[in-house]
Design a protein around this motif. Structure first.
Motif, PDB file in Angstrom:
ATOM      1  N   UNK A 108      -8.549  68.165  75.926  1.00 33.45           N
ATOM      2  CA  UNK A 108      -7.733  69.369  76.109  1.00 33.45           C
ATOM      3  C   UNK A 108      -7.159  69.405  77.533  1.00 33.45           C
ATOM      4  N   UNK A 109      -8.037  69.120  78.474  1.00 33.66           N
ATOM      5  CA  UNK A 109      -7.632  69.121  79.876  1.00 33.66           C
ATOM      6  C   UNK A 109      -6.503  68.114  80.102  1.00 33.66           C
ATOM      7  N   UNK A 110      -6.659  66.964  79.513  1.00 35.50           N
ATOM      8  CA  UNK A 110      -5.638  65.927  79.629  1.00 35.50           C
ATOM      9  C   UNK A 110      -4.289  66.432  79.152  1.00 35.50           C
ATOM     10  N   UNK A 111      -4.328  67.122  78.020  1.00 35.15           N
ATOM     11  CA  UNK A 111      -3.089  67.617  77.434  1.00 35.15           C
ATOM     12  C   UNK A 111      -2.456  68.700  78.316  1.00 35.15           C
ATOM     13  N   UNK A 112      -3.288  69.573  78.860  1.00 40.56           N
ATOM     14  CA  UNK A 112      -2.768  70.666  79.688  1.00 40.56           C
ATOM     15  C   UNK A 112      -2.119  70.108  80.954  1.00 40.56           C
ATOM     16  N   UNK A 113      -2.858  69.214  81.609  1.00 34.29           N
ATOM     17  CA  UNK A 113      -2.347  68.636  82.852  1.00 34.29           C
ATOM     18  C   UNK A 113      -1.011  67.948  82.592  1.00 34.29           C
ATOM     19  N   UNK A 114      -0.970  67.236  81.509  1.00 33.30           N
ATOM     20  CA  UNK A 114       0.244  66.499  81.177  1.00 33.30           C
ATOM     21  C   UNK A 114       1.386  67.445  80.849  1.00 33.30           C
ATOM     22  N   UNK A 115       1.067  68.436  80.014  1.00 36.42           N
ATOM     23  CA  UNK A 115       2.129  69.314  79.544  1.00 36.42           C
ATOM     24  C   UNK A 115       2.689  70.182  80.677  1.00 36.42           C
ATOM     25  N   UNK A 116       1.814  70.572  81.610  1.00 33.16           N
ATOM     26  CA  UNK A 116       2.297  71.416  82.714  1.00 33.16           C
ATOM     27  C   UNK A 116       2.869  70.591  83.849  1.00 33.16           C
ATOM     28  N   UNK A 117       2.822  69.294  83.690  1.00 36.16           N
ATOM     29  CA  UNK A 117       3.218  68.380  84.767  1.00 36.16           C
ATOM     30  C   UNK A 117       2.580  68.805  86.081  1.00 36.16           C
ATOM     31  N   UNK A 118       1.309  69.034  86.053  1.00 38.56           N
ATOM     32  CA  UNK A 118       0.609  69.498  87.259  1.00 38.56           C
ATOM     33  C   UNK A 118       0.656  68.454  88.358  1.00 38.56           C
TER      34      UNK A 118
END
Ligand SMILES: O=P(O)(O)OC[C@H]1O[C@H](O[C@H]2O[C@H](CO)[C@@H](O)[C@H](O)[C@H]2O)[C@H](O)[C@@H](O)[C@@H]1O
Length: 495
Positions: A340-350
Motif C-alpha cells: 500500500x505504501x509503495x502505491x501511495x508514494x508512487x501515486x503521489x510522486x512523493x
C-alpha cells in the motif's frame, strides 16, 4: 531394536505396502477407540492404482483428517457398517477416484516434516500469546505530544482501522437496538467534520485499512479524499480512483465454498449471529448473540472446520473475542501495508520522506503486524523472533520493515514485491455500477525512487490499539469515542 528386529519390521512394512497395493478394494477399520490408526494412512498411501475405499470408524483419530474422503461409520451400528460396505463395493470409479484423491493429497502433504514445522510454528504462537498476556498494558495515547509532532511534520500518514475504531461503540446506550437491526458498520457521526479537515490537508495522507469489503468502505468513506484499503489491504483505491488489487499471487481460495457452508450452518443455529462473506476472508460474527452460547458454537464450528474444509487448505483461522475469521495464509494488514505504501508514494510522486505515522485500530492479533511494521527497531523481547504460521510465505521478521527504500513500479518487482500482483480487481462488488469498474492498479513507470520513504525519527510514530490492552501497539485508547475526540483535536489544531 537389534538388527533382526529391524529386519522383521522392515519385512512387515514391505508386506503391508505390497498387500495394500495389490489386493483390497475396501479397507474396513472399525476400532471402538483408537489414538490415530496408522493403517488407514498406509492404506490411502498405497491406493494410487486401485483407488480402494476406506471405511473408517468415527472413533479413530484418523477420522479427523481422512474423514472427507473415507466413509465414516459408527462401529456400534452394525446396519450402518453393512450399508457402508455395500456403498463402498458399488461405488462408481469417479467417486472412488475423487475420495481417494482427497485423502491422498492429505497423506502426501502432511508429512513428518510438515508436522514438525507446524508444531514449531504453533509453539511459537503460544510463546507470542503468552508474552502478550504478560505484556504491560501500554500507556494511553499521549495526545498532546501526538498533536505537537503532527503539527511539526510535513508529510504525514494516518492509518485508521474502521470497525470499533471509527464506528459508534456497540454498547452506546440507546444505539444497540439499531445496530442489531442493521448489522452494518457505520461511520461514527461525530467524525465527519474532523475527517473532512484531515483529508483535505495537503500534508496529510489518510488511509482507512479495514477487514471490511470494498462496498462497505465505498459507502462510508466514498466522499472523503483518502485511500481505502479493503479486505485487510488486499484491495486499494484512492477515493477518486478505481479499485486495484494488492493481493499476493497464487492466493489459494479453494477452501471458500466449503467453509461458507459450515458458517451458514452455524449462523442458522446461533440466533443473532451473522456471517460476512468477503472475497479473501470469511467471518462468522457472534457479537450480537449470547456470548456464552456463541463461544460454544465457535468451538464446535472449529472442530467441524479442522476435520473437513481445513484438512487440506492453507488457511489462517483468526479467533476474535466474538468472531471466527478464516483467511488465506498471507492476508494480514501488516503484509499489505508495504504494498500500500509503495502505491501511495508512487501515486503521489512523493519526493520527501513520510515523517509522521499514526496507526490506530481495533485490530485482531494477526493484524497487529501493521503496528510493528513501522517500528524502527524490532521488539527486543523476542516477540519479533518467532516465525509463525501466519508469516509463512511472507516476510521473515528480520525483513519486517526493510522497505525504507521504497519502491518503484519497477523496484516493486523485486523479491518481496514479486509476491504482489498488479492486476485488475477480479470482482466488481457493485455489479453494473460503472463507478466501481475495476481499474488498472499500477502505472508501469520506470522511474526510480531511491530515497528513504520513512523518516520517523523514532518518536514521530504513534501506534495505538483501540479497546485492547494486550497489544504490540505503543499506546492505547479505550473506545472509538476517544478516537473521535482525538481526531477532532488533531483536525482543529491544524491551521
Ligand atoms: O478491520 P477493521 O474494520 O479495522 O476492524 C477490525 C476487526 O473488526 C472485527 O473484529 C472485531 O470484532 C469482532 C466481533 O465483532 C471481535 O471478535 C474481534 O475480536 C474484534 O477485533 C472483524 O471481525 C475483523 O475482521 C476486523 O479486522
Amino acid at each position: 531394536m537389534n538388527t533382526e528386529e529391524t529386519w522383521s519390521v522392515f519385512q512387515l512394512m514391505s508386506f503391508t505396502v505390497m498387500f495394500f497395493s495389490l489386493f483390497p478394494d475396501v479397507a474396513l477399520v472399525t476400532s471402538l477407540r483408537d489414538g490415530m490408526n496408522l493403517v488407514s494412512y498406509e492404506f490411502v498411501a498405497c491406493q494410487d492404482l486401485k483407488k480402494g475405499v476406506l471405511i473408517l470408524s468415527e472413533f479413530a483419530g484418523a477420522a479427523q483428517s481422512l474423514g472427507a474422503g473415507a466413509i465414516l461409520v459408527n462401529p456400534w451400528n452394525i446396519t450402518e457398517v453393512a450399508d457402508s460396505i455395500r456403498q463402498a463395493l458399488t461405488m462408481t470409479p469417479e467417486e472412488r477416484e475423487k475420495r481417494h484423491q482427497h485423502n491422498f493429497v492429505h497423506v502426501t502433504t502432511h508429512t513428518a516434516q510438515e508436522w514438525a514445522e507446524t508444531f514449531v510454528s504453533e509453539l511459537n504462537d503460544t510463546v507470542i500469546e503468552a508474552q502478550l498476556r504478560t505484556r504491560q498494558v501500554p500507556p494511553s495515547l499521549p495526545e498532546d505530544d501526538a498533536i505537537r509532532r503532527y503539527l511539526r511534520s510535513t508529510n504525514r500518514l494516518l492509518i485508521l482501522g474502521f470497525n470499533a475504531t471509527l464506528t459508534e461503540p456497540v454498547d452506546t446506550p440507546g444505539k444497540r437496538g439499531d445496530q442489531i437491526k442493521e448489522m452494518e458498520l457505520k461511520l461514527h457521526p461525530g467524525l465527519q467534520e474532523a475527517l473532512t479537515a484531515l483529508c483535505s490537508d495537503r500534508k496529510t495522507t489518510v488511509v482507512v485499512l479495514s477487514g471490511s469489503d470494498r462496498k462497505a468502505l465505498d459507502k462510508n468513506f466514498g466522499e472523503y479524499d483518502m485511500w481505502l484499503a479493503a479486505e485487510h489491504g488486499m484491495f486499494l483505491r484512492l477515493t477518486n480512483g478505481e479499485w486495484m488489487t494488492t493481493m499476493p499471487e497464487h492466493l489459494n481460495m479453494e477452501w471458500v465454498d466449503s467453509v461458507k457452508h459450515v458458517f451458514e450452518y452455524f449462523t442458522e443455529r446461533t440466533p443473532r449471529s451473522h456471517f460476512e462473506p468477503r472475497e479473501t476472508s470469511l467471518v462468522w460474527n457472534y457479537k450480537y448473540a449470547d456470548v456464552e452460547f456463541g463461544r460454544l458454537q465457535a468451538r464446535d464450528m472449529l472442530q467441524h472446520l479442522w476435520t473437513g474444509p481445513f484438512s487440506n487448505a492453507s488457511v489462517d483461522v483468526v479467533q476474535g473475542s466474538r468472531s471466527v475469521e478464516v483467511r488465506s495464509v498471507g492476508v494480514t494488514k501488516g503484509a499489505a501495508i508495504d504494498r500500500i505504501l509503495g502505491e501511495i508514494v508512487h501515486s503521489k510522486s512523493m519526493t520527501a520522506p513520510i515523517d509522521y505515522v499514526l496507526c490506530v485500530g481495533h485490530f485482531l492479533g494477526k493484524d497487529e503486524d501493521v503496528y510493528t511494521f513501522f517500528e524502527p527497531e524490532l521488539p527486543s523481547d523476542g516477540l519479533g523472533a518467532a516465525r509463525t504460521k501466519q508469516n509463512d510465505g511472507q516476510k521473515s521478521p528480520n525483513e519486517r520493515r526493510p522497505s525504507t527504500k521504497l519502491p518503484t513500479a519497477s523496484s516493486r518487482s523485486g523479491p518481496k514485491s514479486s509476491q504482489s500482483k498488479a492486476q485488475r480487481a477480479s470482482t466488481n462488488p457493485e455489479k453494473g455500477n460503472p463507478n466501481h469498474s475495476c481499474g488498472n492498479s499500477r502505472r508501469a513507470s520506470a522511474e526510480k525512487i531511491s530515497w528513504n520513504v520513512l523518516d520517523l525519527k523514532g518518536d514521530n510514530y504513534f501506534s495505538c490499539a483501540v479497546g485492547r490492552t494486550r497489544t504490540h501497539a505503543r499506546y492505547q485508547l479505550g473506545s472509538s469515542d476517544e478516537v473521535v475526540s482525538f481526531l477532532t483535536r488533531l483536525a482543529n489544531a491544524s491551521p
